[in-house]
Design a protein around this motif. Structure first.
Motif, short mmCIF file in Angstrom:
data_model
loop_
_atom_site.label_atom_id
_atom_site.label_comp_id
_atom_site.label_asym_id
_atom_site.label_seq_id
_atom_site.Cartn_x
_atom_site.Cartn_y
_atom_site.Cartn_z
N GLY A 197 0.83 -1.20 0.00
CA GLY A 197 0.00 0.00 0.00
C GLY A 197 0.86 1.24 0.00
N LEU A 198 0.23 2.37 0.12
CA LEU A 198 0.91 3.67 0.15
C LEU A 198 0.97 4.15 1.60
CD1 LEU A 198 2.21 5.93 -1.51
CD2 LEU A 198 -0.07 6.96 -1.71
N THR A 199 2.17 4.11 2.18
CA THR A 199 2.33 4.40 3.61
C THR A 199 2.43 5.90 3.86
OG1 THR A 199 3.51 2.31 3.87
CG2 THR A 199 3.72 3.92 5.64
N ILE A 200 1.65 6.37 4.84
CA ILE A 200 1.66 7.78 5.24
C ILE A 200 2.01 7.84 6.72
CG2 ILE A 200 0.28 9.89 5.46
CD1 ILE A 200 -1.49 8.73 3.20
N TYR A 201 3.10 8.54 7.04
CA TYR A 201 3.53 8.71 8.42
C TYR A 201 2.51 9.55 9.19
CZ TYR A 201 8.35 7.30 9.64
OH TYR A 201 9.49 6.63 10.01
N LEU A 202 2.10 9.10 10.37
CA LEU A 202 1.29 9.91 11.26
C LEU A 202 2.09 10.36 12.48
CD1 LEU A 202 -2.13 7.99 11.19
CD2 LEU A 202 -1.38 9.94 9.80
N SER A 203 2.97 9.49 12.98
CA SER A 203 3.83 9.88 14.10
C SER A 203 5.01 8.94 14.17
CB SER A 203 3.07 9.86 15.43
OG SER A 203 2.70 8.54 15.80
N GLN A 204 6.08 9.43 14.81
CA GLN A 204 7.29 8.62 14.99
C GLN A 204 8.00 9.04 16.27
OE1 GLN A 204 9.24 6.13 12.67
NE2 GLN A 204 9.71 5.85 14.84
N ASP A 205 8.21 8.09 17.17
CA ASP A 205 9.02 8.32 18.37
C ASP A 205 10.33 7.56 18.21
OD1 ASP A 205 7.08 9.87 19.67
OD2 ASP A 205 6.07 8.07 20.43
N LEU A 206 11.46 8.22 18.54
CA LEU A 206 12.77 7.60 18.37
C LEU A 206 13.65 7.85 19.58
CD1 LEU A 206 13.76 8.66 14.72
CD2 LEU A 206 12.94 6.41 15.45
N SER A 207 14.47 6.86 19.90
CA SER A 207 15.57 7.03 20.86
C SER A 207 16.85 6.62 20.15
CB SER A 207 15.35 6.15 22.10
OG SER A 207 14.23 6.57 22.83
N PHE A 208 17.87 7.49 20.18
CA PHE A 208 19.15 7.19 19.57
C PHE A 208 20.05 6.57 20.64
CE2 PHE A 208 17.36 10.59 17.00
CZ PHE A 208 17.55 10.09 15.71
N LEU A 209 20.46 5.34 20.42
CA LEU A 209 21.18 4.58 21.44
C LEU A 209 22.68 4.49 21.18
CD1 LEU A 209 18.65 1.60 21.72
CD2 LEU A 209 18.65 3.76 23.00
N ALA A 210 23.10 4.56 19.93
CA ALA A 210 24.51 4.44 19.58
C ALA A 210 24.74 5.09 18.24
CB ALA A 210 24.93 2.96 19.54
N PRO A 211 25.99 5.52 17.96
CA PRO A 211 26.27 6.19 16.68
C PRO A 211 26.41 5.22 15.53
CG PRO A 211 28.28 6.01 17.96
CD PRO A 211 27.17 5.49 18.85
N ALA A 212 26.19 5.72 14.34
CA ALA A 212 26.46 4.99 13.11
C ALA A 212 27.71 5.57 12.47
CB ALA A 212 25.28 5.09 12.15
N TYR A 213 28.67 4.73 12.16
CA TYR A 213 29.92 5.18 11.58
C TYR A 213 29.87 5.08 10.05
CZ TYR A 213 31.45 4.89 16.40
OH TYR A 213 31.55 5.06 17.75
N ILE A 214 30.57 5.97 9.41
CA ILE A 214 30.58 6.00 7.95
C ILE A 214 31.19 4.70 7.43
CG2 ILE A 214 31.48 7.22 5.93
CD1 ILE A 214 31.37 9.77 7.74
N GLY A 215 30.50 4.08 6.50
CA GLY A 215 30.92 2.78 5.98
C GLY A 215 30.19 1.63 6.60
N ASP A 216 29.43 1.88 7.67
CA ASP A 216 28.65 0.82 8.32
C ASP A 216 27.50 0.38 7.43
OD1 ASP A 216 30.22 0.90 10.55
OD2 ASP A 216 28.72 1.78 11.88
N ARG A 217 27.20 -0.91 7.47
CA ARG A 217 25.99 -1.42 6.83
C ARG A 217 24.94 -1.56 7.92
NH1 ARG A 217 24.67 -2.89 2.00
NH2 ARG A 217 22.92 -4.27 1.57
N LEU A 218 23.81 -0.87 7.73
CA LEU A 218 22.77 -0.79 8.75
C LEU A 218 21.47 -1.42 8.25
CD1 LEU A 218 23.32 2.92 9.86
CD2 LEU A 218 24.48 0.86 10.67
N THR A 219 20.70 -1.91 9.21
CA THR A 219 19.44 -2.56 8.88
C THR A 219 18.31 -1.97 9.73
OG1 THR A 219 20.51 -4.64 8.29
CG2 THR A 219 18.17 -4.74 8.85
N ALA A 220 17.27 -1.50 9.06
CA ALA A 220 16.06 -1.06 9.74
C ALA A 220 15.08 -2.23 9.76
CB ALA A 220 15.44 0.13 9.03
N THR A 221 14.46 -2.44 10.91
CA THR A 221 13.46 -3.49 11.06
C THR A 221 12.17 -2.87 11.56
OG1 THR A 221 15.17 -5.12 11.62
CG2 THR A 221 12.88 -5.68 12.17
N ILE A 222 11.09 -3.07 10.83
CA ILE A 222 9.79 -2.60 11.29
C ILE A 222 8.87 -3.82 11.45
CG2 ILE A 222 10.05 -0.35 10.20
CD1 ILE A 222 8.14 -1.30 8.00
N GLU A 223 8.04 -3.77 12.48
CA GLU A 223 7.11 -4.87 12.73
C GLU A 223 5.77 -4.30 13.16
OE1 GLU A 223 6.61 -8.88 15.51
OE2 GLU A 223 8.60 -8.00 15.19
#
Length: 209
Positions: free
Chosen positions: A141-167
């Motif tokens: 479907g076509l996803t529309i953001y209504l709200s987002q809460d975030l906590s930043f726990l650790a830094p991401a370094y340049i060159g890192d491969r990162l994975t977002a997981t949504i459930e």
């Protein structure tokens, strides 16, 4: 995570040094319009983006990785899970600084960043959290953001491969859902913990359908 706070004992360098560096990278991304044109011309829709079981609303590159766990393709249900992975390059960080205007020297200057608590340059927190939006774009479907809460726990370094997981953790009815939104690096360190509320609209039909 963005390192916006000042660090004592760091020699002050004229700001225009960072500004000049960012201007030098301006050829990477001239404008949001050019980004869109480049996506249309060069990305193409990959088969992996069709794991939603319906029309894709996102473009893809071969080096990106996408997985989806769902009981019923094309239908969003509690427990459905999507992961989206990409590597953050120096060019990504420079382009984001140019587009957003966030030219914090922590993200752009090696010598400056070496004196910070991180010891090296890190990616913008907002750039990293954009992986969550990338994963959301792969929902059916076509996803529309209504709200987002975030906590930043650790830094991401340049060159890192990162994975977002949504459930999907709750169905609010009327096509609204609550999702957990997390980002990890390749060593399984959690960088971002969050929760989002989204609205899922039908995908608009294209002119040739």
């Amino acid at each position: 995570m963005n390192g916006e706070e000042s660090t004592a004992g760091i020699e002050t360098v004229p700001y225009n040094m960072a500004d000049a560096w960012v201007r030098a990278t301006g050829h990477l991304v001239k404008s949001a319009v050019e980004v869109n044109r480049a996506a249309l011309a060069a990305y193409g829709v990959s088969d992996t983006d069709r794991t939603s079981g319906g029309p894709s609303v996102a473009y893809a590159r071969p080096e990106w990785e996408l997985t989806r766990e769902s009981d019923e393709p094309g239908v969003l249900s509690v427990g459905d899970r999507i992961t989206f992975s990409k590597t953050f390059s120096d060019e990504d960080v420079g382009a984001f600084a140019d587009i957003s205007g966030d030219t914090n020297r922590l993200h752009l200057e090696d010598e400056f960043a070496e004196k910070s608590r991180f010891g090296t340059r890190i990616a913008h927190g907002t750039l990293v959290s954009g992986l969550i939006s990338a994963a959301l774009a792969r929902l059916p479907g076509l996803t529309i953001y209504l709200s987002q809460d975030l906590s930043f726990l650790a830094p991401a370094y340049i060159g890192d491969r990162l994975t977002a997981t949504i459930e999907v953790i709750d169905d609010l009815e009327d096509n609204k859902y609550i999702l957990s939104t997390d980002v990890h690096d390749d060593s399984e360190t959690q960088l971002i913990k969050g929760e989002a509320v989204v609205l899922i609209d039908p995908v608009p039909e294209s002119d040739d359908e």
